[in-house]
Design a protein around this motif. Structure first.
Motif, PDB file in Angstrom:
ATOM      1  N   ALA B  85       0.727  -1.322  -0.136  1.00 39.78           N
ATOM      2  CA  ALA B  85      -0.080  -0.057  -0.064  1.00 39.78           C
ATOM      3  C   ALA B  85       0.558   1.601  -0.325  1.00 39.78           C
ATOM      4  CB  ALA B  85      -0.830   0.255   1.154  1.00 39.78           C
ATOM      5  N   CYS B  86       0.242   1.956  -1.215  1.00 37.86           N
ATOM      6  CA  CYS B  86       0.909   3.422  -0.976  1.00 37.86           C
ATOM      7  C   CYS B  86       0.872   4.631  -0.732  1.00 37.86           C
ATOM      8  CB  CYS B  86       2.072   3.207  -2.176  1.00 37.86           C
ATOM      9  SG  CYS B  86       3.423   4.486  -2.025  1.00 37.86           S
ATOM     10  N   GLN B  87       0.830   5.353  -0.602  1.00 32.01           N
ATOM     11  CA  GLN B  87      -0.103   7.078  -0.531  1.00 32.01           C
ATOM     12  C   GLN B  87       0.777   7.957  -0.708  1.00 32.01           C
ATOM     13  OE1 GLN B  87      -2.057   7.852   2.766  1.00 32.01           O
ATOM     14  NE2 GLN B  87      -3.466   5.993   2.685  1.00 32.01           N
ATOM     15  N   HIS B  88       0.153   9.095  -1.890  1.00 29.57           N
ATOM     16  CA  HIS B  88       1.022   9.752  -2.345  1.00 29.57           C
ATOM     17  C   HIS B  88       0.369  10.944  -1.754  1.00 29.57           C
ATOM     18  CE1 HIS B  88       1.659   7.205  -5.383  1.00 29.57           C
ATOM     19  NE2 HIS B  88       0.922   6.896  -6.335  1.00 29.57           N
ATOM     20  N   ARG B  89       2.060  11.531  -1.021  1.00 30.57           N
ATOM     21  CA  ARG B  89       1.521  12.733   0.245  1.00 30.57           C
ATOM     22  C   ARG B  89       2.169  13.967  -0.286  1.00 30.57           C
ATOM     23  NH1 ARG B  89      -0.098  10.297   4.955  1.00 30.57           N
ATOM     24  NH2 ARG B  89      -2.818   8.922   4.340  1.00 30.57           N
ATOM     25  N   GLY B  90       3.373  13.646  -1.025  1.00 32.65           N
ATOM     26  CA  GLY B  90       4.271  14.366  -1.445  1.00 32.65           C
ATOM     27  C   GLY B  90       4.928  14.669  -2.541  1.00 32.65           C
ATOM     28  N   MET B  91       5.289  16.010  -3.792  1.00 30.39           N
ATOM     29  CA  MET B  91       5.952  15.307  -5.005  1.00 30.39           C
ATOM     30  C   MET B  91       7.383  15.147  -4.379  1.00 30.39           C
ATOM     31  SD  MET B  91       3.013  18.324  -6.633  1.00 30.39           S
ATOM     32  CE  MET B  91       1.305  18.319  -6.465  1.00 30.39           C
ATOM     33  N   TRP B 121       8.487   4.012   2.836  1.00 32.94           N
ATOM     34  CA  TRP B 121       8.662   5.436   2.318  1.00 32.94           C
ATOM     35  C   TRP B 121       9.203   5.654   1.657  1.00 32.94           C
ATOM     36  CZ3 TRP B 121      10.078   3.656   6.979  1.00 32.94           C
ATOM     37  CH2 TRP B 121      11.151   4.824   7.724  1.00 32.94           C
ATOM     38  N   THR B 122       8.874   6.126   1.079  1.00 30.56           N
ATOM     39  CA  THR B 122       9.994   7.437   0.316  1.00 30.56           C
ATOM     40  C   THR B 122      10.216   8.657   0.577  1.00 30.56           C
ATOM     41  OG1 THR B 122       8.276   8.404  -1.211  1.00 30.56           O
ATOM     42  CG2 THR B 122       9.466   6.155  -2.792  1.00 30.56           C
ATOM     43  N   GLU B 123      10.930   9.390   0.572  1.00 37.07           N
ATOM     44  CA  GLU B 123      12.211  10.581   1.630  1.00 37.07           C
ATOM     45  C   GLU B 123      12.581  11.143   0.607  1.00 37.07           C
ATOM     46  OE1 GLU B 123      13.354   9.177   5.045  1.00 37.07           O
ATOM     47  OE2 GLU B 123      14.870  10.855   5.405  1.00 37.07           O
ATOM     48  N   ASN B 124      12.150  12.568   0.365  1.00 38.36           N
ATOM     49  CA  ASN B 124      13.413  13.597  -0.174  1.00 38.36           C
ATOM     50  C   ASN B 124      14.199  14.263   0.541  1.00 38.36           C
ATOM     51  OD1 ASN B 124      12.460  15.328   2.059  1.00 38.36           O
ATOM     52  ND2 ASN B 124      10.145  16.242   0.145  1.00 38.36           N
ATOM     53  N   PRO B 125      15.097  15.358   0.133  1.00 38.42           N
ATOM     54  CA  PRO B 125      16.794  15.424   0.251  1.00 38.42           C
ATOM     55  C   PRO B 125      16.367  16.120   1.727  1.00 38.42           C
ATOM     56  CG  PRO B 125      16.311  15.656  -1.676  1.00 38.42           C
ATOM     57  CD  PRO B 125      15.050  14.620  -1.538  1.00 38.42           C
ATOM     58  N   GLU B 126      15.143  16.381   1.995  1.00 41.94           N
ATOM     59  CA  GLU B 126      14.372  17.331   3.141  1.00 41.94           C
ATOM     60  C   GLU B 126      14.423  16.362   4.788  1.00 41.94           C
ATOM     61  OE1 GLU B 126      13.376  18.858   0.228  1.00 41.94           O
ATOM     62  OE2 GLU B 126      15.084  19.794  -0.450  1.00 41.94           O
ATOM     63  N   GLY B 127      14.462  15.650   4.364  1.00 44.75           N
ATOM     64  CA  GLY B 127      13.674  14.486   4.837  1.00 44.75           C
ATOM     65  C   GLY B 127      12.470  13.815   5.589  1.00 44.75           C
ATOM     66  N   ARG B 128      11.308  14.372   4.436  1.00 41.89           N
ATOM     67  CA  ARG B 128       9.839  14.493   4.219  1.00 41.89           C
ATOM     68  C   ARG B 128      10.026  13.433   3.650  1.00 41.89           C
ATOM     69  NH1 ARG B 128       6.138  17.427   1.149  1.00 41.89           N
ATOM     70  NH2 ARG B 128       4.178  16.522   1.926  1.00 41.89           N
ATOM     71  N   LYS B 129       8.608  12.200   4.362  1.00 39.45           N
ATOM     72  CA  LYS B 129       8.056  11.176   3.332  1.00 39.45           C
ATOM     73  C   LYS B 129       7.374  11.876   2.766  1.00 39.45           C
ATOM     74  CE  LYS B 129       8.707   8.500   7.895  1.00 39.45           C
ATOM     75  NZ  LYS B 129       7.756   7.102   8.607  1.00 39.45           N
ATOM     76  N   THR B 130       7.792  11.715   1.326  1.00 43.80           N
ATOM     77  CA  THR B 130       7.077  11.858   0.573  1.00 43.80           C
ATOM     78  C   THR B 130       5.210  10.371  -0.187  1.00 43.80           C
ATOM     79  OG1 THR B 130       8.527  11.110  -0.767  1.00 43.80           O
ATOM     80  CG2 THR B 130       7.804  13.711  -0.852  1.00 43.80           C
ATOM     81  N   ALA B 131       5.927   9.385  -0.043  1.00 44.91           N
ATOM     82  CA  ALA B 131       5.180   8.431  -0.279  1.00 44.91           C
ATOM     83  C   ALA B 131       4.887   6.939   1.144  1.00 44.91           C
ATOM     84  CB  ALA B 131       6.215   7.722  -1.630  1.00 44.91           C
ATOM     85  N   PRO B 132       4.512   7.745   1.658  1.00 40.25           N
ATOM     86  CA  PRO B 132       4.408   6.100   2.741  1.00 40.25           C
ATOM     87  C   PRO B 132       3.386   5.110   2.541  1.00 40.25           C
ATOM     88  CG  PRO B 132       2.586   8.719   3.322  1.00 40.25           C
ATOM     89  CD  PRO B 132       3.735   8.868   1.657  1.00 40.25           C
TER      90      PRO B 132
END
Lengths: 150, 144
Positions: B85-91, B121-132
């Protein structure tokens, strides 16, 4: 955005409506392009000699292929009077491996429509339920994915 | 490929080895072609900006494929992804590192299957979870 509800009885009737089944031949070239695009060197997807020695007995598609747009099937057309769209995500369950040469039949229906208030205003969440079957009639995978119009 | 992972090797709380991806605009074009997703926000900067974005963004479904790659790298040839399961939470923007990460949250035997549940999750360079998201994996057992 007005305060009036976007969800109408007309829209509610769309819940449960299925699109035409879509038949997709899972070609080996498609597999190669797919794993190349991901940048996934796992020999399970590309090395016949290696894959033959595993329980799969040959190369298979990574399960992530079913998230690709070309594998979502024919979504029933639906008119929602909101201008913008976003892909929300979803959940998938995998039952059988997908091999090059398989023919998958994809059936997609509207599982639910839900109106919610989001930070950008009023939104309709569209849930799609999808079933993938192979040429043997086995259910390969199922999913519930969602997108939103807002 | 990595050595085979067994159910007994996994403890609740351990991290899945991080997979670092670096999706370039070229990779997004390859993904568009391979996956059939030709929405212009993923390769046409002017179009993306006109829709209100800061620029081209990475396909959410490519991020799902990356998370599957992280999982299948870890579980080896005999492991199986059962649920995802995966949700698109950030671009995510292209041409920066994207970390694919995960952590084991539960393990149990059910119907003869040795199952492991994870947060992913995927994590962007700022450490934000963009696709948990979450995953359920089936692993071989040394006991069999």
């Amino acid at each position: 955005m007005s305060e009036a509800s976007v969800m109408t009885d007309e829209l509610r009737k769309q819940i449960g409506v299925a699109g035409e089944p879509l038949v997709v031949e899972m070609e080996k070239g498609m597999l190669r392009k797919f794993v190349d695009a991901i940048g996934d060197p796992n020999p399970l997807w590309s090395d016949e000699e290696h894959a033959k020695k595993t329980k799969y007995g040959g190369i298979t598609f990574p399960p992530g292929i079913l998230a690709a747009i070309m594998m979502v099937g024919n979504r029933p057309p639906i008119e929602i009077p909101l201008p913008r769209g976003l892909d929300g995500g979803g959940e998938w369950e995998f039952f059988e491996p997908i091999r090059p040469g398989d023919t998958l039949t994809i059936e997609c229906k509207i599982g639910d429509l839900v109106e919610r208030q989001i930070s950008m205003g009023k939104a309709i969440f569209i849930y799609h339920d999808t079933v993938w079957k192979n040429q043997k009639g086995q259910v390969v995978a199922t999913s519930r994915t969602y997108g939103l119009k807002y | 490929m990595a050595k085979q992972l067994y159910y007994e090797d996994v403890e609740v709380g351990i991290d899945i080895p991080t997979l670092v991806k670096h999706p370039t605009t070229q990779q997004l074009v390859k993904w568009a072609g391979a996956s059939g997703d030709y929405y212009q926000i993923h390769y046409d900067k002017d179009f993306a900006i006109a829709t209100g974005l800061d620029g081209i963004i990475v396909h959410g479904r490519l991020k799902i494929a990356f998370l599957v790659q992280m999982l299948t790298d870890w579980i080896g040839d005999e492991g199986k992804v059962k649920k995802l399961a995966c949700q698109h939470r950030g671009m995510d923007l292209p041409a920066v590192d994207m970390k694919c990460k995960g952590k084991v949250t539960n393990k149990y035997v059910k119907d003869g299957e040795h199952c492991v549940e994870c947060e992913i999750w995927t994590e962007n360079p700022e450490g934000r979870k963009t696709a948990p998201g979450t995953a359920t994996l089936v692993l071989p057992s040394r006991g069999k």
